[in-house]
Design an enzyme around this catalytic site. Structure first.
Site, short mmCIF file in Angstrom:
data_model
loop_
_atom_site.label_atom_id
_atom_site.label_comp_id
_atom_site.label_asym_id
_atom_site.label_seq_id
_atom_site.Cartn_x
_atom_site.Cartn_y
_atom_site.Cartn_z
N ASP A 36 -30.53 -10.90 -79.75
CA ASP A 36 -29.64 -12.04 -79.58
C ASP A 36 -29.44 -12.77 -80.90
OD1 ASP A 36 -29.76 -11.33 -77.01
OD2 ASP A 36 -30.64 -13.19 -76.26
N LYS A 119 -21.36 -4.92 -51.52
CA LYS A 119 -20.51 -6.07 -51.21
C LYS A 119 -21.14 -7.29 -51.89
CE LYS A 119 -17.75 -8.55 -47.95
NZ LYS A 119 -18.00 -9.86 -48.51
N ARG A 140 -8.70 -15.95 -55.76
CA ARG A 140 -7.98 -15.36 -54.64
C ARG A 140 -7.07 -16.39 -53.95
NH1 ARG A 140 -8.76 -15.03 -49.17
NH2 ARG A 140 -8.07 -13.10 -48.20
N LYS A 296 -15.03 2.37 -48.50
CA LYS A 296 -13.59 2.50 -48.71
C LYS A 296 -13.20 3.98 -48.62
CE LYS A 296 -13.72 -1.31 -51.99
NZ LYS A 296 -13.60 -1.75 -53.40
S1 IVH Z 1 -12.46 -4.55 -51.98
C1 IVH Z 1 -8.88 -5.21 -49.32
N1 IVH Z 1 -14.93 -4.32 -52.78
O1 IVH Z 1 -15.15 -9.35 -50.11
C2 IVH Z 1 -10.13 -4.89 -49.96
N2 IVH Z 1 -14.20 -6.43 -51.97
O2 IVH Z 1 -14.34 -10.07 -47.37
C3 IVH Z 1 -10.25 -5.66 -51.16
N3 IVH Z 1 -15.89 -8.17 -52.02
O3 IVH Z 1 -12.22 -10.96 -50.91
C4 IVH Z 1 -11.59 -5.97 -51.51
N4 IVH Z 1 -17.49 -6.93 -52.84
O4 IVH Z 1 -13.67 -10.44 -52.87
C5 IVH Z 1 -14.00 -5.13 -52.26
N5 IVH Z 1 -17.09 -3.99 -53.52
C6 IVH Z 1 -16.16 -4.80 -53.02
C7 IVH Z 1 -16.41 -6.15 -52.72
C8 IVH Z 1 -15.40 -6.93 -52.20
C9 IVH Z 1 -17.16 -8.13 -52.42
C10 IVH Z 1 -15.20 -9.36 -51.50
C11 IVH Z 1 -13.77 -9.45 -51.94
C12 IVH Z 1 -12.99 -9.83 -50.73
C13 IVH Z 1 -14.03 -10.10 -49.72
C14 IVH Z 1 -13.51 -9.67 -48.40
#
Ligand code: IVH
Length: 671
Positions: A36, A119, A140, A296
């Site tokens: 650092d 998530k 968002r 996904k």
């Molecule tokens: S994809 C339509 N990937 O969860 C799908 N979202 O409850 C778009 N989030 O507003 C989101 N981790 O901000 C995606 N690995 C991840 C995520 C994630 C957290 C959040 C995201 C979204 C919210 C939805």
């Protein structure tokens, strides 16, 4: 024409490339190659050059992360594509149903390929890059309109201001990526400690802290919060094509964006179950909050066919983890006193297992919170781990019977002295600067690794030294006698001699460590280093006025006032003088020594070096006051040739430039 020569320009460019690279290594890949202190040194050099030649400052310079003035309010940004939310699967059955629905709608009988991701429990943002430059960062909002938080997003070090040119992926003309801004748990814990020390209300969890930090109207405040980002999904992209989620993640990674390394390509839903089980097990080890797994459908074509319903895509689902909560009883409420005198109430609990550990106490943060939640001794409470780290009392679920009286504090529990409660502040403070608890905490801080690093001077020993009145202030450490130490509990002759030796060794200290060790409120390790680099001596720092302090990067009015107040206090000044009688301040650890032979000279490196990497060699040259260029020209003073040098060596010979070996370079630097 401006004053900057072509050489200075090249130098500035070079420093920027170097800093950007180290930024990327540190913040995105988590694999730093320099310390650092060395990084700060590079940044400091660039800042100095830019201050001398303001015309060379560009918006994507690493010094310009905090550029914008505080705003009154955020402008609105319309997302080109709405930012959707995710449907939840609360258990395995719901997860299975999700997969079945996907297959039914796609009329597929075999397995669906998924990408399984963490998530993140953070704040959703969108980053917009036009021709590789970050132009907008937004929250968002309601999914259609978000807030323009570009100035704040720019302060997040893992967000590139300029995308990296990559071989495999062209920089798209337009790239929108969505991601999650998070505050790492460790940073959350530290932030809350600082807030408490200042008498401010702590954040309830890392998510709130991240949101509060990103939605600051003053980007300088945001810049002091070590926010991080994980990019996870595409918005509109022009000038590049990805056909699957997995390709997209790999592609943006090569452009320098931060993606989570735990994402996994799953050939079927059963692999998603495995991933979920593994992550549920390991979630406590992560340095950020995760509340589930996002599955996904990998193929973008299949995603398109599935479409969306009520603002959620049909191709993705959030498979949530079980909440981590437990009930237990408060045995007693006690109060601890911090270094600056702040009183913090703590609940002693009947031990209970929660999220993998046994918990027997929980901070109640401050007295307002106790009152608001009406928490009393003997009550049964619902406990959570905020950010899965810190136990946190959510609410009282069962009142004790008979009910205890509301908890109050009238005197300092350590010294019995008066306490103060300033209007508008939540904290109660012990005002006795000689309070043993305050002395103890300041000695602990002083002896800690990042300060004087006195090995063997642990918490228990410090407590004894203060209790036995062997140490009343910092300077007393250097007056300790081995006989007195040996008489303490669990201290033999040998350990007391060792400790004295370690204390002796600590007498020689760098300025940054000394500044940190003083325990000036708001001045931690990082700020201490900035101050040391900027002022170079304690006297310069002590005599700086507010204007001069504010010239230092990241120092706003609050820190400046705190430094001024510290040095204005006669007791601090006298204590510091007494300390200075026992210590010597040595030069900073980074080799900041300018070498006469190197200063102002331009070097070009070619071939592989043996004793150091190219980056190290560049850093050493820069630190010694030299310049580094990537091509040989009439302006080049020296070419340093390692093994298998390239065409640069031929060019040097053509131009009659002096060629050095690695050893020549080192001896020149060392002078
Ligand atoms: S994809 C339509 N990937 O969860 C799908 N979202 O409850 C778009 N989030 O507003 C989101 N981790 O901000 C995606 N690995 C991840 C995520 C994630 C957290 C959040 C995201 C979204 C919210 C939805």
């Amino acid at each position: 024409m401006s004053g900057a020569s072509a050489e200075t320009r090249a130098q500035v460019e070079h420093l920027r490339d170097l800093i950007n690279r180290h930024n990327y290594l540190y913040y995105v890949l988590d694999a730093p190659e320099i310390t650092d202190a060395e990084y700060d040194e590079l940044l400091h050099r660039l800042e100095t050059l830019e201050r001398e030649h303001p015309e060379l400052v560009t918006p994507d310079s690493p010094t310009q992360r905090v550029g914008a003035a505080p705003s009154e309010k955020f402008a609105t940004v319309k997302h080109r594509l709405p930012m959707l939310s995710l449907a939840n699967a609360m258990n395995a059955d719901e997860m299975r149903e999700f997969d079945q629905r996907v297959r039914r709608m796609l009329k597929v009988s075999g397995d669906i390929e998924y990408v399984a991701e963490v998530k993140f429990d953070g704040l959703a943002v969108e980053l917009v890059y036009e021709n590789g430059m970050l132009v907008v960062g937004s929250t968002r909002g309601d999914g259609v309109n978000g807030e323009d938080v570009t100035a704040n997003i720019r302060t997040i070090k893992s967000v590139p201001l300029r995308l990296m040119a990559a071989r495999a992926v062209r920089v798209p003309s337009l790239l929108e990526v969505r991601g999650e801004v998070i505050l790492p748990r460790k940073a959350f814990v530290r932030l809350n400690e600082e807030r408490l020390a200042r008498g401010e209300a702590p954040f309830a969890n890392p998510r709130n802290a991240a949101a509060g930090s990103l939605r600051q109207l003053d980007p300088r405040v945001t810049s002091r919060r070590p926010l991080d980002v994980f990019c996870h999904s595409p918005g509109v992209i022009e000038g590049a094509g990805f056909s699957t989620q997995w390709d997209f993640l790999e592609g943006i990674k090569t452009l320098g964006l931060k993606v989570n390394p735990l994402s996994r390509l799953c050939p079927s839903v059963s692999a998603v179950f495995d991933y979920w089980a593994e992550l549920a097990e390991r979630r406590h080890e992560l340095d950020y909050d995760a509340d589930g797994v996002v599955a996904k459908v990998n193929s973008f074509e299949l995603q398109e066919r599935l479409g969306e319903v009520s603002r959620s895509p049909r191709w993705a689902v959030a498979y949530k983890f079980k909440a981590q909560q437990a009930h237990t009883k408060i045995r007693k409420i006690s109060v601890s006193v911090g270094r600056t005198g702040t009183l913090t109430p703590v609940a002693d609990l009947e031990p209970v297992r929660l999220a993998g550990v046994t918990i027997s106490s929980a901070s109640l943060h401050n007295f307002d919170e106790i009152q608001r939640k009406d928490i009393r001794e003997g009550d049964t409470i619902l406990l959570e781990r905020a950010g899965d780290v810190i136990p946190y009392v959510v609410r009282v679920t069962h009142k004790g019977s008979p009910r205890a009286k509301p908890f109050t504090v009238e005197h300092c529990p350590e010294c019995g002295g008066s306490i103060a409660h300033e209007e508008g502040e939540v904290a109660y403070v012990c005002i006795n600067v000689n309070c043993p608890a305050r002395v103890r905490e300041s000695i602990r801080h002083f002896a800690s690794k990042a300060c004087f690093d006195i090995e063997g001077l642990g918490d228990k020993l410090v407590a004894q030294l203060v209790e036995k009145k062997l140490v009343r202030e910092l300077a007393d450490l250097y007056l300790l006698k081995p006989e007195k130490l040996a008489a303490l509990e669990r201290m033999g002759e040998l350990s007391s001699r060792n400790l004295i030796a370690n204390i002796e060794r600590s007498r020689s200290v760098t300025l940054d460590r000394l500044i940190n060790a003083l325990g000036i409120p708001h001045v931690g390790e990082h700020t201490a280093r900035q101050l040391a680099l900027e002022f170079g001596s304690l006297d310069e720092l002590r005599s700086a006025d507010e204007g001069r302090l504010r010239q230092v990067r990241d120092i706003g009015p609050e820190i400046a006032h705190s430094i001024l107040a510290y040095f204005a206090e006669p007791r601090n000044r006298a204590g510091l003088e007494r300390l200075l009688e026992h210590i010597v301040i040595k030069p900073l650890e980074a080799p900041a020594k300018v070498s006469a032979a190197v200063r102002g000279k331009t070097f070009v490196l070619t071939g592989a070096l043996e004793r150091m990497t190219r980056a190290e060699a560049e850093r050493k040259i820069l630190a010694a006051g030299g310049k580094v260029s990537s091509s040989v020209s009439g302006k080049t003073d020296y070419v340093v040739a390692g093994s298998e040098p390239g065409s640069k060596l031929d060019r040097a010979r053509e131009l009659g430039v002096t060629v050095l070996s690695e050893a020549d370079l080192l001896s020149m630097i060392e002078g």
